[in-house]
Design a protein around this motif. Sequence first.
Motif: not given
Length: 142
Positions: A29-34
């Motif tokens: 999820i955090s990579k998607y936000i990045l």
Amino acid sequence: MNFNKLISGRMDRAPFWGYVILIWVARKISKYILLIGLEKPSALSAVLVMYFLIDLLLTLILTCAMIKRLHDLNWPTFLAFLPLIGYTLSLPSILGVISGRVVLLGAILGWVTIALLICCLFLKGDKGPNKYGPDPLEQKAN
């Protein structure tokens, strides 16, 4: 919060699997936000800082869980810090500001981390009490 409570005692495989799966999902999820943040150059620095802080927090949570899992295996606690060392070495390499030897050491520690994680996920812990506490499986049975 008592930090000692986070790293003392033992953890069997089932809750450790839960930690690993939740951390994996949170990292995705955090990579998607990045990736979304990379589309907006004006917010890039804020998104990178947020991504770094989230990733660091997830790494620390995994380290605490791995310490308890290593206790269950009756292995030395210092092994749980190898992922943190590899993580620390990988940060400057992203920016290209360190030598190839340090990058190589970080890569080697990355492979050691994967092997350690596989051991923590699949190996059974010590039966009965050990120096880190009672067997968590016996505690569940009672």
